[in-house]
Design a protein around this motif. Sequence first.
Motif, PDB file in Angstrom:
ATOM      1  N   ASP A  96       0.853  -1.187   0.000  1.00 37.32           N
ATOM      2  CA  ASP A  96       0.000   0.000   0.000  1.00 37.32           C
ATOM      3  C   ASP A  96       0.890   1.239   0.000  1.00 37.32           C
ATOM      4  N   ARG A  97       0.803   2.020  -1.082  1.00 34.94           N
ATOM      5  CA  ARG A  97       1.692   3.182  -1.206  1.00 34.94           C
ATOM      6  C   ARG A  97       1.538   4.158  -0.042  1.00 34.94           C
ATOM      7  N   VAL A  98       0.319   4.231   0.541  1.00 34.20           N
ATOM      8  CA  VAL A  98       0.124   5.178   1.638  1.00 34.20           C
ATOM      9  C   VAL A  98       0.807   4.660   2.917  1.00 34.20           C
ATOM     10  N   LEU A 136      -1.343  10.615 -10.155  1.00 35.64           N
ATOM     11  CA  LEU A 136      -2.409   9.878  -9.469  1.00 35.64           C
ATOM     12  C   LEU A 136      -2.085   8.397  -9.628  1.00 35.64           C
ATOM     13  N   LYS A 137      -2.055   7.674  -8.497  1.00 29.81           N
ATOM     14  CA  LYS A 137      -1.671   6.252  -8.552  1.00 29.81           C
ATOM     15  C   LYS A 137      -2.647   5.409  -7.754  1.00 29.81           C
ATOM     16  N   THR A 138      -2.826   4.160  -8.175  1.00 34.55           N
ATOM     17  CA  THR A 138      -3.569   3.236  -7.317  1.00 34.55           C
ATOM     18  C   THR A 138      -2.682   2.955  -6.103  1.00 34.55           C
ATOM     19  N   PHE A 174       4.356  15.681  -8.451  1.00 35.24           N
ATOM     20  CA  PHE A 174       5.274  15.245  -9.510  1.00 35.24           C
ATOM     21  C   PHE A 174       6.658  15.785  -9.161  1.00 35.24           C
ATOM     22  N   VAL A 175       7.624  14.901  -9.081  1.00 34.76           N
ATOM     23  CA  VAL A 175       8.960  15.302  -8.637  1.00 34.76           C
ATOM     24  C   VAL A 175       9.846  15.580  -9.860  1.00 34.76           C
ATOM     25  N   PRO A 176      10.335  16.815 -10.000  1.00 36.17           N
ATOM     26  CA  PRO A 176      11.228  17.127 -11.136  1.00 36.17           C
ATOM     27  C   PRO A 176      12.641  16.636 -10.815  1.00 36.17           C
ATOM     28  N   ARG A 179      17.709  12.606 -11.142  1.00 36.46           N
ATOM     29  CA  ARG A 179      17.917  11.201 -11.479  1.00 36.46           C
ATOM     30  C   ARG A 179      17.185  10.349 -10.466  1.00 36.46           C
ATOM     31  N   GLU A 180      17.075   9.054 -10.803  1.00 36.81           N
ATOM     32  CA  GLU A 180      16.507   8.100  -9.857  1.00 36.81           C
ATOM     33  C   GLU A 180      17.613   7.138  -9.445  1.00 36.81           C
ATOM     34  N   VAL A 181      17.648   6.835  -8.156  1.00 38.12           N
ATOM     35  CA  VAL A 181      18.632   5.865  -7.657  1.00 38.12           C
ATOM     36  C   VAL A 181      17.917   4.881  -6.738  1.00 38.12           C
ATOM     37  N   ASN A 255      10.631   7.019  -2.994  1.00 35.48           N
ATOM     38  CA  ASN A 255       9.466   6.745  -3.833  1.00 35.48           C
ATOM     39  C   ASN A 255       8.772   5.489  -3.339  1.00 35.48           C
ATOM     40  N   GLU A 256       9.471   4.367  -3.369  1.00 32.27           N
ATOM     41  CA  GLU A 256       8.829   3.143  -2.859  1.00 32.27           C
ATOM     42  C   GLU A 256       9.859   2.132  -2.433  1.00 32.27           C
ATOM     43  N   MET A 257       9.352   1.100  -1.740  1.00 28.91           N
ATOM     44  CA  MET A 257      10.263   0.032  -1.321  1.00 28.91           C
ATOM     45  C   MET A 257       9.782  -1.294  -1.877  1.00 28.91           C
TER      46      MET A 257
HETATM   47  P1  AMP Z   1       6.488   3.745  -9.294  1.00 28.89           P
HETATM   48  O1  AMP Z   1       5.576   2.656  -9.739  1.00 28.89           O
HETATM   49  O2  AMP Z   1       5.924   4.586  -8.220  1.00 28.89           O
HETATM   50  O3  AMP Z   1       7.879   3.260  -8.981  1.00 28.89           O
HETATM   51  O4  AMP Z   1       6.670   4.690 -10.571  1.00 28.89           O
HETATM   52  C1  AMP Z   1       7.351   4.277 -11.733  1.00 28.89           C
HETATM   53  C2  AMP Z   1       8.171   5.428 -12.293  1.00 28.89           C
HETATM   54  O5  AMP Z   1       7.309   6.530 -12.647  1.00 28.89           O
HETATM   55  C3  AMP Z   1       9.179   6.009 -11.332  1.00 28.89           C
HETATM   56  O6  AMP Z   1      10.364   5.254 -11.296  1.00 28.89           O
HETATM   57  C4  AMP Z   1       9.379   7.408 -11.939  1.00 28.89           C
HETATM   58  O7  AMP Z   1      10.191   7.344 -13.094  1.00 28.89           O
HETATM   59  C5  AMP Z   1       7.969   7.766 -12.354  1.00 28.89           C
HETATM   60  N1  AMP Z   1       7.286   8.434 -11.216  1.00 28.89           N
HETATM   61  C6  AMP Z   1       6.541   7.827 -10.277  1.00 28.89           C
HETATM   62  N2  AMP Z   1       6.102   8.701  -9.350  1.00 28.89           N
HETATM   63  C7  AMP Z   1       6.580   9.908  -9.709  1.00 28.89           C
HETATM   64  C8  AMP Z   1       6.496  11.211  -9.140  1.00 28.89           C
HETATM   65  N3  AMP Z   1       5.782  11.455  -8.029  1.00 28.89           N
HETATM   66  N4  AMP Z   1       7.147  12.221  -9.792  1.00 28.89           N
HETATM   67  C9  AMP Z   1       7.854  11.994 -10.924  1.00 28.89           C
HETATM   68  N5  AMP Z   1       7.960  10.783 -11.502  1.00 28.89           N
HETATM   69  C10 AMP Z   1       7.347   9.737 -10.917  1.00 28.89           C
END
Ligand code: AMP
Length: 365
Positions: A96-98, A136-138, A174-176, A179-181, A255-257
């Motif tokens: 659950d993302r929340v 917006l995400k499930t 939305f995060v500008p 990079r993603e790590v 972002n997530e684990m």
């Molecule tokens: P997630 O399923 O949350 O890992 O999202 C997949 C990909 O979508 C992430 O690795 C990012 O590239 C992009 N993404 C997800 N959430 C965001 C956010 N809040 N802002 C910007 N990009 C996002």
Amino acid sequence: MKVGIIGAGQLGRMLALAGYPLGIEPLFLDRTADTPGGQVGPIITGDFADSAKAIELAERVDIVTFDWENVPSATLAQLPAHKVRPCARALEISQDRVSEKALFRALGIPTPDFAEVDSRADLERAVAAIGLPAVLKTRRLGYDGKGQAVLRKAADIEPGWRKLAGNPLVLEAFVPFEREVSLIGVRGTDGAIAFYPLTENVHTGGILRYSRAPYRSPALQRLAERHVRRVLGNLEYVGVLALEFFVVRGRLLANEMAPRVHNSGHWTIEGAATSQFENHLRAICGFELGATRARGPCAMINFIGNLPQLAGALHEPDLHFHDYGKSPRPGRKLGHCTLLAPSATSRDARLTRLLRKFRREGAEL
Ligand code: AMP
């Protein structure tokens, strides 16, 4: 040792393959036998919600783990807790993302702004609070960019709502990002913890396309380790855990684990002293952890939708090809390759050339 693996996808397959040299026998549970895991190890077939099958699995093995985070928590609840590693709580939170973001915040780990959305009125309020653009995400069952809508302007709100309504949702700023790590950590039954070097990940359409490691930033490495250490400790976690971060102006936003081995750690098979798969098994079986250092600069390319020709890749020095044994389908992860190079510069040059070559051969990259 016998390890039960719920989910026989490519992650389960690579776990099984890492276990054989250590004398660790796998036993899978999945819906069908013709799965990446089922091709390399014995399998019980049954639905993930069928607790009788999960109980049978647990009775036939020493430890139960999973290669997929959407295993129903009710199924795990039927199993003896001491046999399930990592623990059911880690799995539930990651579903659950929340809850995931609430845990991060409780542990002092920064996240993007977010708000729960259960109705159209909630969405309006969330947009007013967070602003646009937003995503917006499930809350549950989203993966590889599925279950998401980017709301760039007010006109995107209604289509985004129509696409996802009916599910509990979350709106995220939305995060500008620059990079993603991701950071992969592993914790043993004795509480020992080891971290791999940070990996830099490039996603398009929400799917990981390629990764490069090590991402050398001592400051971010320290910060990410501090964050992951808190999660591992709080959950009394045993096994491999991955945390994905956005890098924004030198800061990390979680972002997530993933409470499992992770796509961004595939390079560790050939590129690290001990792979994430072996270290997950070492941890859950109660063995000592292996060294996590990188052997040198590495890159990993996912093969999505289409496998490149094996023959055309084999002459490449230090390129390691992995075919998961899946049938092709658009958007499906079918395999990956890892390349090792003597320097980051030569790694990057080869990566660029290989991405171009695989694209020409029809890979979705
Ligand atoms: P997630 O399923 O949350 O890992 O999202 C997949 C990909 O979508 C992430 O690795 C990012 O590239 C992009 N993404 C997800 N959430 C965001 C956010 N809040 N802002 C910007 N990009 C996002």
